[in-house]
Each structure stands twice: as structure tokens, then as C-alpha cells.
Write a protein that holds these residues in place. Structure first.
Motif, mmCIF file in Angstrom:
data_model
loop_
_atom_site.group_PDB
_atom_site.id
_atom_site.type_symbol
_atom_site.label_atom_id
_atom_site.label_comp_id
_atom_site.label_asym_id
_atom_site.label_seq_id
_atom_site.Cartn_x
_atom_site.Cartn_y
_atom_site.Cartn_z
ATOM 1 N N LEU A 105 5.938 8.320 9.644
ATOM 2 C CA LEU A 105 6.329 7.199 10.314
ATOM 3 C C LEU A 105 5.376 5.855 10.391
ATOM 4 O O LEU A 105 4.206 6.099 10.423
ATOM 5 C CB LEU A 105 6.721 7.583 11.881
ATOM 6 N N ASP A 106 5.579 4.642 10.434
ATOM 7 C CA ASP A 106 4.920 3.732 10.640
ATOM 8 C C ASP A 106 4.599 3.614 12.074
ATOM 9 O O ASP A 106 4.940 4.230 12.796
ATOM 10 C CB ASP A 106 5.618 2.646 10.173
ATOM 11 N N HIS A 107 3.981 2.347 12.449
ATOM 12 C CA HIS A 107 3.515 2.127 13.947
ATOM 13 C C HIS A 107 4.773 1.878 14.712
ATOM 14 O O HIS A 107 4.490 1.854 15.877
ATOM 15 C CB HIS A 107 2.563 0.761 13.748
ATOM 16 N N GLU A 108 5.894 1.457 14.162
ATOM 17 C CA GLU A 108 7.078 1.265 14.795
ATOM 18 C C GLU A 108 7.835 2.271 15.339
ATOM 19 O O GLU A 108 9.036 2.205 15.881
ATOM 20 C CB GLU A 108 7.921 0.214 14.315
ATOM 21 N N GLY A 109 7.419 3.665 14.468
ATOM 22 C CA GLY A 109 8.315 4.851 14.536
ATOM 23 C C GLY A 109 9.421 4.700 13.662
ATOM 24 O O GLY A 109 10.146 6.022 13.656
ATOM 25 N N LYS A 110 9.535 4.103 12.745
ATOM 26 C CA LYS A 110 10.603 4.260 11.598
ATOM 27 C C LYS A 110 9.850 4.770 10.485
ATOM 28 O O LYS A 110 8.698 4.778 9.939
ATOM 29 C CB LYS A 110 11.067 2.716 11.048
ATOM 30 N N GLU A 111 10.778 5.446 9.675
ATOM 31 C CA GLU A 111 10.177 6.082 8.607
ATOM 32 C C GLU A 111 9.835 5.217 7.488
ATOM 33 O O GLU A 111 10.396 4.446 7.100
ATOM 34 C CB GLU A 111 11.417 7.161 7.927
ATOM 35 N N VAL A 112 8.671 5.692 6.896
ATOM 36 C CA VAL A 112 7.999 4.701 5.810
ATOM 37 C C VAL A 112 8.817 5.131 4.492
ATOM 38 O O VAL A 112 8.669 6.103 4.083
ATOM 39 C CB VAL A 112 6.502 5.170 5.647
ATOM 40 N N PRO A 113 9.243 3.803 3.939
ATOM 41 C CA PRO A 113 9.984 4.044 2.714
ATOM 42 C C PRO A 113 8.941 4.163 1.652
ATOM 43 O O PRO A 113 7.747 3.826 1.676
ATOM 44 C CB PRO A 113 10.606 2.829 2.400
ATOM 45 N N GLY A 114 9.161 5.264 0.563
ATOM 46 C CA GLY A 114 8.339 5.363 -0.568
ATOM 47 C C GLY A 114 7.082 5.986 -0.021
ATOM 48 O O GLY A 114 6.062 5.579 -0.749
ATOM 49 N N ASN A 115 7.077 6.872 0.740
ATOM 50 C CA ASN A 115 5.753 7.529 1.266
ATOM 51 C C ASN A 115 5.590 9.025 0.279
ATOM 52 O O ASN A 115 4.776 9.644 0.981
ATOM 53 C CB ASN A 115 6.114 7.930 2.666
ATOM 54 N N ARG A 116 5.883 9.003 -0.861
ATOM 55 C CA ARG A 116 5.725 10.103 -1.842
ATOM 56 C C ARG A 116 4.283 10.035 -2.635
ATOM 57 O O ARG A 116 4.082 11.040 -3.066
ATOM 58 C CB ARG A 116 7.005 10.345 -2.623
ATOM 59 N N GLY A 117 4.004 8.823 -2.571
ATOM 60 C CA GLY A 117 2.807 8.866 -3.655
ATOM 61 C C GLY A 117 1.389 8.905 -2.813
ATOM 62 O O GLY A 117 1.204 9.851 -2.215
ATOM 63 N N TYR A 118 0.553 8.165 -3.450
ATOM 64 C CA TYR A 118 -0.834 8.408 -2.860
ATOM 65 C C TYR A 118 -0.904 7.675 -1.326
ATOM 66 O O TYR A 118 -0.355 6.616 -1.272
ATOM 67 C CB TYR A 118 -1.835 7.723 -3.793
ATOM 68 N N LYS A 119 -1.499 8.365 -0.384
ATOM 69 C CA LYS A 119 -1.651 7.826 0.827
ATOM 70 C C LYS A 119 -3.081 7.348 1.521
ATOM 71 O O LYS A 119 -3.961 8.215 0.723
ATOM 72 C CB LYS A 119 -0.986 8.786 1.986
ATOM 73 N N TYR A 120 -3.134 6.618 2.256
ATOM 74 C CA TYR A 120 -4.480 6.240 2.853
ATOM 75 C C TYR A 120 -4.708 6.621 4.180
ATOM 76 O O TYR A 120 -3.674 6.293 5.064
ATOM 77 C CB TYR A 120 -4.609 4.810 2.569
ATOM 78 N N PHE A 121 -5.786 7.295 4.794
ATOM 79 C CA PHE A 121 -5.610 7.841 5.926
ATOM 80 C C PHE A 121 -6.966 7.211 6.645
ATOM 81 O O PHE A 121 -8.107 6.950 5.837
ATOM 82 C CB PHE A 121 -6.119 9.265 6.008
ATOM 83 N N GLY A 122 -6.963 6.997 8.204
ATOM 84 C CA GLY A 122 -7.984 6.717 8.911
ATOM 85 C C GLY A 122 -8.717 5.264 8.381
ATOM 86 O O GLY A 122 -8.111 4.414 8.016
ATOM 87 N N ALA A 123 -10.145 5.566 8.195
ATOM 88 C CA ALA A 123 -11.127 4.579 7.682
ATOM 89 C C ALA A 123 -10.718 3.988 6.338
ATOM 90 O O ALA A 123 -11.040 2.989 5.912
ATOM 91 C CB ALA A 123 -12.515 4.742 7.955
ATOM 92 N N ALA A 124 -9.992 4.976 5.444
ATOM 93 C CA ALA A 124 -9.804 4.678 4.134
ATOM 94 C C ALA A 124 -8.893 3.285 3.945
ATOM 95 O O ALA A 124 -8.723 2.455 2.968
ATOM 96 C CB ALA A 124 -9.217 5.645 3.333
ATOM 97 N N LYS A 125 -7.956 2.926 5.079
ATOM 98 C CA LYS A 125 -7.167 1.709 5.132
ATOM 99 C C LYS A 125 -7.963 0.569 5.095
ATOM 100 O O LYS A 125 -7.381 -0.452 4.942
ATOM 101 C CB LYS A 125 -6.258 2.040 6.369
ATOM 102 N N ASP A 126 -9.050 0.624 5.610
ATOM 103 C CA ASP A 126 -9.831 -0.702 5.881
ATOM 104 C C ASP A 126 -10.859 -0.742 4.607
ATOM 105 O O ASP A 126 -11.607 -1.935 4.680
ATOM 106 C CB ASP A 126 -10.546 -0.793 7.204
ATOM 107 N N LEU A 127 -10.870 -0.061 3.565
ATOM 108 C CA LEU A 127 -11.791 -0.090 2.628
ATOM 109 C C LEU A 127 -11.387 -1.354 1.769
ATOM 110 O O LEU A 127 -10.238 -1.881 1.647
ATOM 111 C CB LEU A 127 -11.594 0.884 1.336
ATOM 112 N N PRO A 128 -12.376 -1.980 0.928
ATOM 113 C CA PRO A 128 -12.223 -3.197 0.288
ATOM 114 C C PRO A 128 -11.179 -2.960 -0.875
ATOM 115 O O PRO A 128 -11.159 -1.618 -1.470
ATOM 116 C CB PRO A 128 -13.332 -3.695 -0.343
#
Length: 171
Positions: free
Chosen positions: A98-121
Motif C-alpha cells: 500500500l502507498d501512504h494513502e492506503g491505496k494498493e501500489v500499481p506495478g509493485n512486482r518489481g524491485y522495491k526500495y525500503f527505508g533509507a534506500a528511498k532517499d539515496l541519490p
């Protein structure tokens, strides 16, 4: 040796930790497959908790994120194997991404980024949406603004052009 005797004693007591099979297809028992799936989920949750720390450094965060994605892929293999063995279909009944609004994220089958990895350059740019191009005007909208002034019929009305023409005619 003492180590060999200790190992033998452990084997006799049955307290030796069984290793997870490399391939999910090597496991033929449903309870063991579910046990391995739970173990992987535990490892994922530990690593997700670790990756929240932005002070780890870029390379460690990238490595942790890669490990989490590898474990998620492996969890999918175990879920498929559990379904083959007659267990529940975790892919269908499991929690959705789910995204921050609680809706299911489309195309969430691939590579995912978690935590501090979302803020990497380089990763931040992936999440920023490009602005939509302005909508193209239809032929009717373009024709609406065309009048006599567009064709140059009212050029003399402003009083600037005639004195310039007269001056040019004198030359």
C-alpha cells in the motif's frame, strides 16, 4: 576431538538447526515449507528494521535493500511451493503493498526500495513523477482565436504604421 564429540551430542539430542533448502522445489513437506517461509519473513523484517537507519552509509543501505529484494523473491518461491503442496495461496490472501494513502501500489512486482534506500541519490528521481505535458489544443480551440487582426487587416488602426510608411515613402 572435542568439537566432533559436541557435534555428535547435538545430533543425538536433535537440537541441530536444520538448514533451509537452496531450492524451494527440494522441499516436499507442507509444514516444513511453511516453516521456511516464516523464517524468511523474519529475516525480511529484521533487515527492513535495519535499513531504517540512514546513518549506515550508502553502500550498506544498497546491500541491505538488495538482500531484502532477494529474500522477497525467495519468499515468493516458497509461497508457490506451498500452493503446489496443497497449502494456502499466500500470494492472493497475503497483505498488499500500500502507498501512504492506503491505496494498493500499481506495478509493485518489481524491485522495491525500503527505508533509507528511498532517499539515496538516483532513487529519489524514480519516485518523482514527471509533470504531464500541457494538453494539445484542438483545431476548434485554435480557430477560436483567429480574427481580422490575425490576418493583419487592423495594422493601420493603432496609428504607428502609417507615419512609418509615409517616412519610408519620402526616402
Amino acid at each position: 576431538t572435542a568439537l566432533a564429540r559436541f557435534r555428535q551430542a547435538q545430533l543425538e539430542e536433535g537440537k541441530v538447526k536444520e538448514r533451509r533448502p537452496f531450492l524451494a522445489s527440494e522441499c516436499n513437506e507442507l509444514p516444513k515449507a511453511e516453516k521456511w517461509r516464516r523464517q524468511i519473513i523474519g529475516e525480511i523484517s529484521k533487515k527492513v528494521a535495519q535499513i531504517q537507519n540512514a546513518g549506515l552509509g550508502e553502500f550498506r543501505i544498497r546491500d541491505l535493500n538488495d538482500e531484502i529484494n532477494k529474500l522477497l523473491r525467495e519468499k515468493g518461491h516458497w509461497e508457490f511451493r506451498i500452493k503446489e503442496l496443497g497449502g494456502p495461496d499466500y500470494a492472493r490472501i497475503g497483505p498488499k503493498m500500500l502507498d501512504h494513502e492506503g491505496k494498493e501500489v500499481p506495478g509493485n512486482r518489481g524491485y522495491k526500495y525500503f527505508g533509507a534506500a528511498k532517499d539515496l541519490p538516483g532513487v529519489r528521481e524514480l519516485f518523482e513523477k514527471e509533470p504531464l505535458p500541457p494538453p494539445r489544443k484542438t483545431r476548434a480551440e485554435l480557430m477560436k482565436n483567429i480574427d481580422a487582426e490575425y490576418y493583419g487587416y487592423r495594422d493601420e488602426d493603432d496609428g504607428i504604421l502609417e507615419p512609418l510608411e509615409q517616412e519610408h515613402e519620402k526616402k
